[in-house]
Design a protein around this motif. Structure first.
Motif, mmCIF file in Angstrom:
data_model
loop_
_atom_site.group_PDB
_atom_site.id
_atom_site.type_symbol
_atom_site.label_atom_id
_atom_site.label_comp_id
_atom_site.label_asym_id
_atom_site.label_seq_id
_atom_site.Cartn_x
_atom_site.Cartn_y
_atom_site.Cartn_z
ATOM 1 N N GLY A 44 -7.766 2.584 -2.653
ATOM 2 C CA GLY A 44 -8.277 2.543 -1.286
ATOM 3 C C GLY A 44 -8.947 3.870 -0.999
ATOM 4 N N LEU A 55 -5.406 13.145 -0.559
ATOM 5 C CA LEU A 55 -4.593 11.942 -0.509
ATOM 6 C C LEU A 55 -5.321 10.776 -1.154
ATOM 7 C CD1 LEU A 55 -5.562 9.746 1.989
ATOM 8 C CD2 LEU A 55 -5.240 11.899 3.184
ATOM 9 N N TYR A 56 -4.546 9.836 -1.605
ATOM 10 C CA TYR A 56 -5.047 8.583 -2.165
ATOM 11 C C TYR A 56 -4.300 7.462 -1.468
ATOM 12 C CZ TYR A 56 -6.528 11.510 -6.080
ATOM 13 O OH TYR A 56 -7.096 12.490 -6.859
ATOM 14 N N VAL A 57 -4.968 6.358 -1.209
ATOM 15 C CA VAL A 57 -4.298 5.150 -0.767
ATOM 16 C C VAL A 57 -4.481 4.148 -1.893
ATOM 17 C CG1 VAL A 57 -4.267 3.265 0.902
ATOM 18 C CG2 VAL A 57 -4.668 5.610 1.684
ATOM 19 N N SER A 61 -9.635 7.733 -0.546
ATOM 20 C CA SER A 61 -9.102 8.971 -1.115
ATOM 21 C C SER A 61 -9.964 10.107 -0.583
ATOM 22 C CB SER A 61 -9.102 8.940 -2.645
ATOM 23 O OG SER A 61 -10.412 8.807 -3.136
ATOM 24 N N ALA A 112 2.915 2.812 -8.201
ATOM 25 C CA ALA A 112 2.376 3.962 -7.479
ATOM 26 C C ALA A 112 2.841 5.261 -8.130
ATOM 27 C CB ALA A 112 2.789 3.911 -6.006
ATOM 28 N N PHE A 158 0.839 -1.190 0.000
ATOM 29 C CA PHE A 158 0.000 0.000 0.000
ATOM 30 C C PHE A 158 0.877 1.244 0.000
ATOM 31 C CE2 PHE A 158 -2.835 -3.219 1.539
ATOM 32 C CZ PHE A 158 -4.064 -2.862 1.009
ATOM 33 N N TYR A 159 0.461 2.237 -0.769
ATOM 34 C CA TYR A 159 1.168 3.508 -0.852
ATOM 35 C C TYR A 159 0.172 4.644 -0.624
ATOM 36 C CZ TYR A 159 5.038 1.021 -3.014
ATOM 37 O OH TYR A 159 6.063 0.155 -3.255
ATOM 38 N N ALA A 160 0.621 5.681 0.049
ATOM 39 C CA ALA A 160 -0.151 6.913 0.148
ATOM 40 C C ALA A 160 0.399 7.863 -0.909
ATOM 41 C CB ALA A 160 -0.007 7.541 1.532
ATOM 42 N N ASP A 208 -3.137 0.350 -3.740
ATOM 43 C CA ASP A 208 -2.538 -0.960 -3.520
ATOM 44 C C ASP A 208 -1.814 -1.338 -4.804
ATOM 45 O OD1 ASP A 208 -1.844 -3.499 -2.740
ATOM 46 O OD2 ASP A 208 -3.898 -4.273 -2.709
ATOM 47 N N ILE A 236 3.016 2.768 2.970
ATOM 48 C CA ILE A 236 2.254 2.745 4.219
ATOM 49 C C ILE A 236 2.685 1.522 5.011
ATOM 50 C CG2 ILE A 236 -0.034 2.449 5.238
ATOM 51 C CD1 ILE A 236 -1.164 3.988 2.882
#
Length: 124
Positions: free
Chosen positions: A43, A80-82, A45, A91, A2-4, A84, A112
């Motif tokens: 994920g 922000l966005y999360v 946002s 990402a 997972f990345y923010a 996967d 994350i």
């Protein structure tokens, strides 16, 4: 993984958009959201509220609540966005798509790390 993807922008520039310009920008960003949602990468946002309504908690003990974000930057965190993604480059590619639509924004990509002992993070 997972990345923010943290979206920074000069808040005054966004506030200066006409309602039509803002709606057009959001429509383009939502196209990316819909694509990411469809492929299972998106994920949570959010478009954050104005920094004037923010507060900061800092200091020892219970801390002190201070009005405002008090960031020493020209750009503020506005959304922000999360996502996967299998790899960091994936990402980065998503952030590039967002930047193509909103070229004056700055996007920070950060992995994350959830610290929940004994519970693996379930991603792609």
């Amino acid at each position: 993984m997972f990345y923010a993807i943290l979206a920074y922008h000069v808040e005054g520039a966004i506030k200066a958009l006409t309602p039509q310009e803002d709606a057009a920008l959001m429509a383009e960003l939502l196209k990316i959201n819909e694509r990411l949602y469809a492929d299972g990468s998106l994920g949570p946002s959010a478009r954050l509220g104005e920094t004037q309504s923010a507060c900061t908690l800092r200091g020892p003990g219970d801390g002190t609540v201070i009005d405002g974000p008090f960031a020493e930057t020209k750009e503020q965190l506005l959304g922000l966005y999360v996502v996967d993604c299998a790899a960091r480059d994936d990402a980065i590619a998503i952030a590039r798509d967002l930047r193509r639509v909103n070229p004056t924004a700055v996007y920070e990509i950060r992995p994350i790390a959830l610290y929940r002992p004994g519970v693996p993070l379930q991603g792609k």
